[in-house]
Design a protein around this motif. Structure first.
Motif, PDB file in Angstrom:
ATOM      1  N   PRO A  89       0.791  -1.239   0.000  1.00  0.00           N
ATOM      2  CA  PRO A  89       0.000   0.000   0.000  1.00  0.00           C
ATOM      3  C   PRO A  89       0.821   1.285   0.000  1.00  0.00           C
ATOM      4  O   PRO A  89       0.348   2.330  -0.452  1.00  0.00           O
ATOM      5  CB  PRO A  89      -0.821  -0.116   1.299  1.00  0.00           C
ATOM      6  N   ASN A  90       2.062   1.207   0.499  1.00  0.00           N
ATOM      7  CA  ASN A  90       2.885   2.408   0.601  1.00  0.00           C
ATOM      8  C   ASN A  90       3.940   2.500  -0.499  1.00  0.00           C
ATOM      9  O   ASN A  90       4.936   3.199  -0.346  1.00  0.00           O
ATOM     10  CB  ASN A  90       3.566   2.439   1.971  1.00  0.00           C
ATOM     11  N   GLY A  91       3.698   1.789  -1.601  1.00  0.00           N
ATOM     12  CA  GLY A  91       4.640   1.835  -2.713  1.00  0.00           C
ATOM     13  C   GLY A  91       5.972   1.197  -2.362  1.00  0.00           C
ATOM     14  O   GLY A  91       6.028   0.086  -1.854  1.00  0.00           O
ATOM     15  N   THR A  92       7.051   1.938  -2.589  1.00  0.00           N
ATOM     16  CA  THR A  92       8.389   1.390  -2.366  1.00  0.00           C
ATOM     17  C   THR A  92       8.881   1.588  -0.927  1.00  0.00           C
ATOM     18  O   THR A  92      10.017   1.239  -0.616  1.00  0.00           O
ATOM     19  CB  THR A  92       9.408   2.040  -3.328  1.00  0.00           C
TER      20      THR A  92
ATOM     21  N   LEU B  54      11.097  -5.230   3.301  1.00  0.00           N
ATOM     22  CA  LEU B  54       9.979  -6.135   3.032  1.00  0.00           C
ATOM     23  C   LEU B  54      10.323  -7.201   2.004  1.00  0.00           C
ATOM     24  O   LEU B  54       9.857  -8.340   2.110  1.00  0.00           O
ATOM     25  CB  LEU B  54       8.765  -5.336   2.536  1.00  0.00           C
ATOM     26  N   GLY B  55      11.122  -6.854   0.993  1.00  0.00           N
ATOM     27  CA  GLY B  55      11.371  -7.781  -0.105  1.00  0.00           C
ATOM     28  C   GLY B  55      10.220  -7.751  -1.086  1.00  0.00           C
ATOM     29  O   GLY B  55       9.529  -6.744  -1.222  1.00  0.00           O
ATOM     30  N   ALA B  56       9.960  -8.866  -1.757  1.00  0.00           N
ATOM     31  CA  ALA B  56       8.890  -8.919  -2.750  1.00  0.00           C
ATOM     32  C   ALA B  56       8.447 -10.360  -2.954  1.00  0.00           C
ATOM     33  O   ALA B  56       9.094 -11.299  -2.469  1.00  0.00           O
ATOM     34  CB  ALA B  56       9.351  -8.309  -4.070  1.00  0.00           C
ATOM     35  N   VAL B  57       7.326 -10.514  -3.667  1.00  0.00           N
ATOM     36  CA  VAL B  57       6.771 -11.835  -3.950  1.00  0.00           C
ATOM     37  C   VAL B  57       6.543 -11.954  -5.446  1.00  0.00           C
ATOM     38  O   VAL B  57       6.050 -11.026  -6.084  1.00  0.00           O
ATOM     39  CB  VAL B  57       5.438 -12.043  -3.194  1.00  0.00           C
ATOM     40  N   GLY B  58       6.903 -13.105  -6.032  1.00  0.00           N
ATOM     41  CA  GLY B  58       6.748 -13.320  -7.457  1.00  0.00           C
ATOM     42  C   GLY B  58       5.343 -13.721  -7.846  1.00  0.00           C
ATOM     43  O   GLY B  58       4.439 -13.821  -7.002  1.00  0.00           O
ATOM     44  N   LEU B  59       5.137 -13.990  -9.133  1.00  0.00           N
ATOM     45  CA  LEU B  59       3.814 -14.313  -9.663  1.00  0.00           C
ATOM     46  C   LEU B  59       3.164 -15.509  -8.984  1.00  0.00           C
ATOM     47  O   LEU B  59       1.967 -15.516  -8.736  1.00  0.00           O
ATOM     48  CB  LEU B  59       3.907 -14.582 -11.167  1.00  0.00           C
ATOM     49  N   ASP B  60       3.965 -16.530  -8.687  1.00  0.00           N
ATOM     50  CA  ASP B  60       3.409 -17.743  -8.099  1.00  0.00           C
ATOM     51  C   ASP B  60       3.422 -17.717  -6.577  1.00  0.00           C
ATOM     52  O   ASP B  60       3.325 -18.763  -5.929  1.00  0.00           O
ATOM     53  CB  ASP B  60       4.176 -18.974  -8.596  1.00  0.00           C
ATOM     54  N   GLY B  61       3.569 -16.518  -6.007  1.00  0.00           N
ATOM     55  CA  GLY B  61       3.569 -16.404  -4.557  1.00  0.00           C
ATOM     56  C   GLY B  61       4.882 -16.802  -3.925  1.00  0.00           C
ATOM     57  O   GLY B  61       4.954 -17.000  -2.710  1.00  0.00           O
TER      58      GLY B  61
ATOM     59  N   ALA C 131      12.895   9.082   7.222  1.00  0.00           N
ATOM     60  CA  ALA C 131      14.301   8.676   7.111  1.00  0.00           C
ATOM     61  C   ALA C 131      14.681   8.425   5.645  1.00  0.00           C
ATOM     62  O   ALA C 131      15.739   8.877   5.183  1.00  0.00           O
ATOM     63  CB  ALA C 131      14.548   7.425   7.950  1.00  0.00           C
ATOM     64  N   GLU C 132      13.827   7.712   4.926  1.00  0.00           N
ATOM     65  CA  GLU C 132      14.116   7.416   3.521  1.00  0.00           C
ATOM     66  C   GLU C 132      14.151   8.692   2.687  1.00  0.00           C
ATOM     67  O   GLU C 132      14.981   8.828   1.778  1.00  0.00           O
ATOM     68  CB  GLU C 132      13.075   6.439   2.962  1.00  0.00           C
ATOM     69  N   SER C 133      13.237   9.630   2.977  1.00  0.00           N
ATOM     70  CA  SER C 133      13.177  10.880   2.206  1.00  0.00           C
ATOM     71  C   SER C 133      14.444  11.703   2.388  1.00  0.00           C
ATOM     72  O   SER C 133      15.034  12.193   1.413  1.00  0.00           O
ATOM     73  CB  SER C 133      11.956  11.699   2.633  1.00  0.00           C
ATOM     74  N   TYR C 134      14.893  11.868   3.635  1.00  0.00           N
ATOM     75  CA  TYR C 134      16.099  12.646   3.889  1.00  0.00           C
ATOM     76  C   TYR C 134      17.342  11.933   3.349  1.00  0.00           C
ATOM     77  O   TYR C 134      18.261  12.565   2.850  1.00  0.00           O
ATOM     78  CB  TYR C 134      16.251  12.908   5.392  1.00  0.00           C
TER      79      TYR C 134
END
Length: 205
Positions: A106-109, A115-122, A182-185
């Motif tokens: 929900p918060n984009g990047t 967090l990492g990421a999840v592929g097409l097959d979960g 923190a990420e913005s600065y």
């Protein structure tokens, strides 16, 4: 048994990842995907001509898929409701939809390196998603087993709860508002200094 059962690599529901204040950082949402059973498609050429403009595949690619010896071919993962309606309204025998779950951030990047990421097959690709996969996805299991009805449409095998444990929520110690600041600065400093990268640690001692 082979005539009415099939194993499909599909994206199942995963547990939420939330920040220290229980605000969602990663969630799974229900969505439909489109698939085909080539053995059920009587006129591959006609079906390909109808579906090609909607699915973004060439007629040749679809014809090859529809004339293969396979019993299951993905056409569009996580399709939009409009695309689902448009395709299903054509009433092409051998083309069906199935419910899946799509991983959303929900918060984009924000906090993507955590967090990492999840592929097409979960399948998890890194970060918290990978490290705590057994918790987020439930107990390890084989591919979900489906049954085919008389028309070739598939549905999940009865009593799915007996196949795997329900996914659980992961609560992180980070605060998403502080993480954003923190990420913005940090990004601003890296850009202004022409640096290749940077890191920051924010703690309450």
């Amino acid at each position: 048994s082979r005539q009415y059962r099939t194993a499909v690599k599909e994206a199942t529901r995963r547990g939420d990842i939330v920040d220290a204040r229980d605000r969602r950082l990663a969630v799974s949402i229900a969505t439909d995907s489109l698939y085909a059973d080539p053995k059920k498609i009587k006129d591959a050429k006609a079906a390909a001509a109808k579906l090609s403009p909607l699915l973004g595949f060439s007629r040749k690619e679809l014809e090859q898929a529809f004339t293969s010896e396979r019993r299951f071919v993905w056409l569009k993962r996580w399709a939009s409701p409009k695309l689902i309606d448009d395709v299903m309204s054509m009433d092409i025998e051998g083309v069906y939809k199935v419910a899946e779950h799509r991983r959303m951030y929900p918060n984009g990047t924000l906090a993507s390196n955590i967090l990492g990421a999840v592929g097409l097959d979960g399948r998890p690709l890194g970060g918290i998603e990978l490290h705590y996969d057994s918790v987020l996805s439930g107990a390890e299991r084989s591919d979900v087993v489906y049954r085919r009805d008389a028309k070739g449409r598939i549905y999940v095998d009865p009593a799915p709860d007996s196949v795997y444990d329900k996914p659980k929520k992961i609560v992180l110690t980070i605060d998403k508002t502080i993480q954003y600041i923190a990420e913005s600065y940090l990004e601003s400093a890296v850009n202004s200094e022409g640096a290749k990268s940077g890191s920051a640690i924010v703690i309450d001692p």
